[in-house]
Design an enzyme around this catalytic site. Structure first.
Site, PDB file in Angstrom:
ATOM      1  N   HIS A  71      22.849   5.704  17.256  1.00  8.20           N
ATOM      2  CA  HIS A  71      22.412   4.339  16.930  1.00  8.20           C
ATOM      3  C   HIS A  71      23.625   3.423  16.761  1.00  8.20           C
ATOM      4  CE1 HIS A  71      20.201   1.030  15.088  1.00  8.20           C
ATOM      5  NE2 HIS A  71      20.996   1.090  14.039  1.00  8.20           N
ATOM      6  N   GLN A 101      20.465 -11.219  12.165  1.00  5.06           N
ATOM      7  CA  GLN A 101      21.544 -10.250  11.914  1.00  5.06           C
ATOM      8  C   GLN A 101      22.795 -10.580  12.727  1.00  5.06           C
ATOM      9  OE1 GLN A 101      20.324  -6.229  12.777  1.00  5.06           O
ATOM     10  NE2 GLN A 101      22.259  -5.310  12.140  1.00  5.06           N
ATOM     11  N   TYR A 108      24.033   4.679   7.692  1.00  5.74           N
ATOM     12  CA  TYR A 108      24.167   4.401   9.132  1.00  5.74           C
ATOM     13  C   TYR A 108      24.544   5.722   9.786  1.00  5.74           C
ATOM     14  CZ  TYR A 108      25.576   0.853  12.719  1.00  5.74           C
ATOM     15  OH  TYR A 108      25.693   0.020  13.815  1.00  5.74           O
ATOM     16  N   ARG A 133      28.982  -5.759  20.054  1.00  3.97           N
ATOM     17  CA  ARG A 133      30.428  -5.868  20.358  1.00  3.97           C
ATOM     18  C   ARG A 133      30.720  -5.022  21.594  1.00  3.97           C
ATOM     19  NH1 ARG A 133      29.896  -4.341  15.221  1.00  3.97           N
ATOM     20  NH2 ARG A 133      30.255  -2.215  15.922  1.00  3.97           N
ATOM     21  N   LYS A 139      17.590  -8.144   6.773  1.00  2.79           N
ATOM     22  CA  LYS A 139      17.069  -6.835   6.363  1.00  2.79           C
ATOM     23  C   LYS A 139      16.259  -6.877   5.072  1.00  2.79           C
ATOM     24  CE  LYS A 139      19.680  -4.116   9.195  1.00  2.79           C
ATOM     25  NZ  LYS A 139      19.189  -2.975   9.964  1.00  2.79           N
ATOM     26  N   ASP A 162      21.398   1.554   2.119  1.00  2.00           N
ATOM     27  CA  ASP A 162      21.056   2.002   3.468  1.00  2.00           C
ATOM     28  C   ASP A 162      22.315   2.468   4.185  1.00  2.00           C
ATOM     29  OD1 ASP A 162      19.287   2.577   5.501  1.00  2.00           O
ATOM     30  OD2 ASP A 162      19.318   0.562   6.354  1.00  2.00           O
TER      31      ASP A 162
HETATM   32 MN    MN Z   1      18.605   0.400   8.365  1.00  2.00          MN
END
Ligand code: MN
Length: 438
Positions: A146, A252, A141, A155, A265, A139
């Site tokens: 996002h 998470q 990013y 953060r 996930k 996966d």
């Molecule tokens: Mn994802």
């Protein structure tokens, strides 16, 4: 080979009545692939969507309709999943697409039409399986929007890490828990650190979320130690499906440092049954633009083709259906609409980066795009963004509100491409439902 060919012509018509109406997902210009089985017969096989029907490729390969590479491709797809077809490569996929397009056109001979009609199964009469045996799932990013929105929540002082604009960030996910549309899954339990607490608790996730993503199916793989260059990267991609990467945000937040997502996930991910080929998407290619103020991709992640047309304008939509809506017969409520063209890294860059160290991809591997949030908040592809970390509930069309997913909720992802001068094509749906924790 030119990217646009006779199979893309917007004015092509099929002799099949259900392929005629405008606005459908599966006109003659699309021809996506899936694995399915008839409800009255348990044998899974592969097929191609046209209108409200499926061409059963295992039956087609026994007819006298195909020859050469197209016949080889149909034989490879006469299996319960698409891996063997995926491994053959672009020349085979393209030959089969051209042969099917010609046989489905309104000017096909009566004999061809009669033979092809014997291969048709109504989509209403089938159940879908995973399109491929997924060996590995990675996966990415690729939405900077996002990454920034999530970074602010996790953060606040350091939202976008300095590597983001240089490296296509990704992690190796879990393939075994990927299911096909219609999947229901149990709310995950795990360790959660409540705000202000000094020790974690154990319990069911209270911040269960969605991730609006596309799934990229690898076609022909590469040998271990042999990177795939940008100029070849797209030849290794079979096609694209919808992907909902369900995520437990409370699990998470506690577990993700230092090695990234794990149990938050890997309890379930849902994909759509239909895989739309890169060839079908050719009319919807757009330029890949990187802001001039940002670092430009390093040489190994750059090519003229990628800059000119390496991105895809695919419309993406998230729809929310609560148990109350189901009971009242209401339609799902749209909570997000965006386009894939906002992604910070392209499909070719994902493939090239994944293999640049010599890592071998295999036919049927799945690459997730990462949550595809667009530049504005109503284009966010996850509830954690849409609700600002659970602080601002969203209001659905019937007046119900949500921060995160509740038991019985169903999420329906949709995607399609449309523009003037090209036929509209769609991806079907990716549907998943949350069951109570066990
Ligand atoms: Mn994802």
């Amino acid at each position: 080979m030119p990217l646009i060919n006779e199979t893309h012509q917007a004015n092509l018509q099929s002799w099949l009545p259900s392929a005629q109406p405008t606005g459908i997902d599966f006109p003659i210009q699309n021809l996506p692939f899936a694995s399915f089985k008839r409800k009255d017969n348990g044998r899974a096989t592969c097929g191609v969507a046209i209108g409200d029907q499926i061409i059963d490729l295992s039956i087609l390969s026994t007819k006298d309709l195909l020859s050469g590479l197209a016949l080889e491709a149909a034989k490879a797809a006469s299996s319960h999943q698409l891996n063997a077809l995926m491994a053959l490569g672009t020349a085979y996929w393209s030959a089969l697409r051209l042969a099917l397009s010609r046989a489905l056109r309104s000017d096909a001979s009566a004999l061809v039409q009669a033979q092809l009609a014997e291969c048709l199964v109504a989509q209403s009469q089938v159940e879908y399986a995973l399109p491929a045996q997924i060996g590995d799932y990675t996966d990415f990013y690729t939405s900077v929007h996002h990454a920034t929105n999530i970074g602010k929540l996790f953060r606040p002082d350091n939202p976008l890490l300095p590597n983001y604009k240089w490296v296509p960030i990704g992690y190796h996910g879990r393939a075994s828990s990927i299911g096909v549309s219609g999947q229901s899954f149990v709310r995950p339990k795990g360790q959660i650190m409540p705000p202000g607490a000094t020790e974690p608790i154990f319990g069911a996730s209270k911040r269960l979320d969605i991730e609006l993503e596309l799934g990229i199916f690898v076609g022909a793989g590469n040998a271990l130690g042999q990177p795939i260059a940008m100029t070849q990267a797209e030849d290794h991609v079979f096609g694209i499906c919808l992907l909902n990467d369900w995520s437990a945000r409370d699990l998470q937040a506690w577990e993700y440092q230092p090695l990234g997502p794990f149990l938050a996930k890997n309890f379930a991910s849902t994909i759509s049954p239909w895989v739309v080929t890169l060839e079908a998407l050719a009319p919807y290619r757009v330029a890949f633009n990187r802001p001039e103020s940002d670092p430009q991709p390093m040489a190994y992640l750059d090519s003229a083709h990628n800059r000119e047309q390496g991105a895809f304008d695919i419309q993406l939509q998230v729809n929310y259906l609560t148990p109350q809506m189901k009971q009242s017969g209401l339609a799902a409520s749209t909570i997000c609409q965006t386009s894939y063209q906002h992604a910070y890294w392209t499909i070719a860059q994902m493939v090239t980066h994944h293999t640049v160290n010599g890592c071998n991809l295999q036919a049927g591997d799945l690459l997730g795009s990462g949550t595809l949030s667009g530049p504005t908040l109503d284009q966010a592809g996850a509830l954690i963004e849409l609700t600002a970390g659970g602080k601002n509930p969203i209001t659905l069309a019937n007046g119900e509100t949500r921060t995160f997913l509740e038991d019985g909720d169903t999420i329906i992802l949709k995607a399609w491409c449309e523009k003037s001068g090209a036929a509209r094509i769609g991806f079907g749906e990716c549907v998943g439902t949350v069951l109570p924790a066990k």
